[in-house]
Design a protein around this motif. Structure first.
Motif, mmCIF file in Angstrom:
data_model
loop_
_atom_site.group_PDB
_atom_site.id
_atom_site.type_symbol
_atom_site.label_atom_id
_atom_site.label_comp_id
_atom_site.label_asym_id
_atom_site.label_seq_id
_atom_site.Cartn_x
_atom_site.Cartn_y
_atom_site.Cartn_z
ATOM 1 N N ALA A 183 -6.796 37.104 -32.135
ATOM 2 C CA ALA A 183 -7.299 35.824 -32.632
ATOM 3 C C ALA A 183 -7.295 35.789 -34.155
ATOM 4 C CB ALA A 183 -8.705 35.581 -32.100
ATOM 5 N N PHE A 184 -7.617 36.911 -34.791
ATOM 6 C CA PHE A 184 -7.599 36.960 -36.247
ATOM 7 C C PHE A 184 -6.176 36.883 -36.771
ATOM 8 C CE2 PHE A 184 -7.872 39.624 -40.240
ATOM 9 C CZ PHE A 184 -8.491 38.652 -40.997
ATOM 10 N N ALA A 185 -5.259 37.606 -36.141
ATOM 11 C CA ALA A 185 -3.857 37.531 -36.563
ATOM 12 C C ALA A 185 -3.348 36.099 -36.463
ATOM 13 C CB ALA A 185 -3.009 38.463 -35.701
ATOM 14 N N ALA A 186 -3.732 35.410 -35.394
ATOM 15 C CA ALA A 186 -3.328 34.017 -35.237
ATOM 16 C C ALA A 186 -3.893 33.163 -36.364
ATOM 17 C CB ALA A 186 -3.787 33.493 -33.883
ATOM 18 N N ALA A 187 -5.160 33.364 -36.691
ATOM 19 C CA ALA A 187 -5.788 32.590 -37.755
ATOM 20 C C ALA A 187 -5.133 32.848 -39.109
ATOM 21 C CB ALA A 187 -7.277 32.925 -37.831
ATOM 22 N N MET A 188 -4.564 34.037 -39.280
ATOM 23 C CA MET A 188 -3.896 34.395 -40.528
ATOM 24 C C MET A 188 -2.421 33.997 -40.543
ATOM 25 S SD MET A 188 -6.188 35.669 -42.587
ATOM 26 C CE MET A 188 -7.140 34.285 -41.919
ATOM 27 N N GLY A 189 -1.948 33.312 -39.489
ATOM 28 C CA GLY A 189 -0.607 32.743 -39.515
ATOM 29 C C GLY A 189 0.431 33.423 -38.663
ATOM 30 N N ASP A 190 0.062 34.437 -37.874
ATOM 31 C CA ASP A 190 1.014 35.125 -37.001
ATOM 32 C C ASP A 190 1.369 34.197 -35.830
ATOM 33 O OD1 ASP A 190 1.839 36.750 -34.639
ATOM 34 O OD2 ASP A 190 1.567 38.427 -36.013
ATOM 35 N N ASP A 191 2.629 33.763 -35.757
ATOM 36 C CA ASP A 191 3.026 32.796 -34.743
ATOM 37 C C ASP A 191 2.959 33.353 -33.326
ATOM 38 O OD1 ASP A 191 3.385 30.822 -36.584
ATOM 39 O OD2 ASP A 191 5.585 30.805 -36.489
ATOM 40 N N ALA A 192 3.357 34.602 -33.141
ATOM 41 C CA ALA A 192 3.309 35.187 -31.800
ATOM 42 C C ALA A 192 1.866 35.243 -31.300
ATOM 43 C CB ALA A 192 3.942 36.569 -31.798
ATOM 44 N N ALA A 193 0.966 35.658 -32.176
ATOM 45 C CA ALA A 193 -0.450 35.681 -31.808
ATOM 46 C C ALA A 193 -0.970 34.271 -31.564
ATOM 47 C CB ALA A 193 -1.258 36.365 -32.904
ATOM 48 N N GLN A 209 -7.163 22.972 -30.890
ATOM 49 C CA GLN A 209 -6.338 21.848 -31.308
ATOM 50 C C GLN A 209 -5.520 22.160 -32.564
ATOM 51 O OE1 GLN A 209 -5.532 18.973 -29.803
ATOM 52 N NE2 GLN A 209 -6.659 19.827 -28.053
ATOM 53 N N ARG A 210 -5.993 23.079 -33.372
ATOM 54 C CA ARG A 210 -5.197 23.478 -34.540
ATOM 55 C C ARG A 210 -3.862 24.068 -34.103
ATOM 56 N NH1 ARG A 210 -9.998 26.612 -37.911
ATOM 57 N NH2 ARG A 210 -11.323 24.789 -38.274
ATOM 58 N N TYR A 211 -3.894 24.877 -33.035
ATOM 59 C CA TYR A 211 -2.658 25.482 -32.544
ATOM 60 C C TYR A 211 -1.805 24.460 -31.788
ATOM 61 C CZ TYR A 211 -4.861 29.752 -34.028
ATOM 62 O OH TYR A 211 -5.462 30.725 -34.804
ATOM 63 N N VAL A 212 -2.446 23.557 -31.117
ATOM 64 C CA VAL A 212 -1.701 22.460 -30.481
ATOM 65 C C VAL A 212 -0.913 21.694 -31.535
ATOM 66 C CG1 VAL A 212 -1.893 20.274 -29.246
ATOM 67 C CG2 VAL A 212 -3.297 22.222 -28.535
#
Length: 219
Positions: A183-193, A209-212
């Motif tokens: 979840a942290f990697a995703a928040a930092m911009g990792d697309d796969a995460a 919704q941010r990821y949507v």
């Protein structure tokens, strides 16, 4: 070592280091115990810890950021890298833990803390300018993000008293496999995460919704 609460910490308000017009609560100091409760659902609804302080109400507090936990092992690791003695609470955590890797917990996994309190893994902590100013190290946001160990925000499911030395018992794991590290990697911009987080639909609706929006814009 069995997972436990090493220290319970409350804010000692101080001027925001970047000169913003409020006092920040990022500097926390050990106290004997904390009383935790579920605040309102929104940013600005206050922390979930009696007597704590939140300065940036636009981005902090509320039910999904009621309590923040960070590991003593990680403070020690940063202390060695920075050549500094980092005290419990120095990263702004209400709970300094020992014996548990917080980032391996799954989003929405519950934890029994002491005999009665139940907390729930919520959302990652994202490093900000206030954090950087408080720590006072060059490139701090980038360095903290690159290490990947963000601790975790926690919801309060069953309120009560948390004391120094209380045991921490992870309860049943959710059906998805998204841990706080992901979840942290995703928040930092990792697309796969980010795609894993999106597919699991495990974050609160505002975060989901941010990821949507992010991935819909690329479709």
């Amino acid at each position: 070592m069995s997972p436990r609460v090493r220290s319970t910490n409350l804010a000692r308000p101080k001027p925001e280091p970047g000169g913003r017009p409020y006092l920040t609560g990022i500097d926390k100091r050990p106290v004997e115990r904390l009383e935790v409760f579920e605040p309102g659902p929104h940013y600005g609804d206050g922390p979930g810890v009696v007597g704590d302080h939140v300065g940036d109400l636009e981005h902090h507090s509320g039910a999904n950021k009621a309590v923040y936990a960070y590991a003593r092992e990680e403070l020690d690791r940063w202390g060695r890298e920075l050549g500094r003695d980092l005290t419990d609470g120095w990263f702004g955590e209400n709970l300094t833990t020992e014996g548990i890797v917080l980032e391996e917990l799954l989003v929405n996994q519950q934890l029994r803390v002491g005999p009665h309190v139940v907390l729930e893994v919520s959302v990652p902590r994202t490093p900000c300018a206030t954090f950087a100013g408080h720590v006072g190290e060059p490139g701090w946001v980038r360095r903290f993000a690159a290490h990947g160990r963000c601790g975790t925000y926690l919801r309060v499911v069953v309120p009560g008293t948390v004391r120094t030395g209380d045991t921490i018992v992870p309860l049943e794991r959710p059906e998805h496999d998204v841990d706080m590290l992901t979840a942290f990697a995703a928040a930092m911009g990792d697309d796969a995460a980010g795609r894993r987080v999106l597919e699991a639909h495990c974050l609160p609706q505002m975060y989901h919704q941010r990821y949507v929006r992010k991935f819909s814009a690329r479709a």
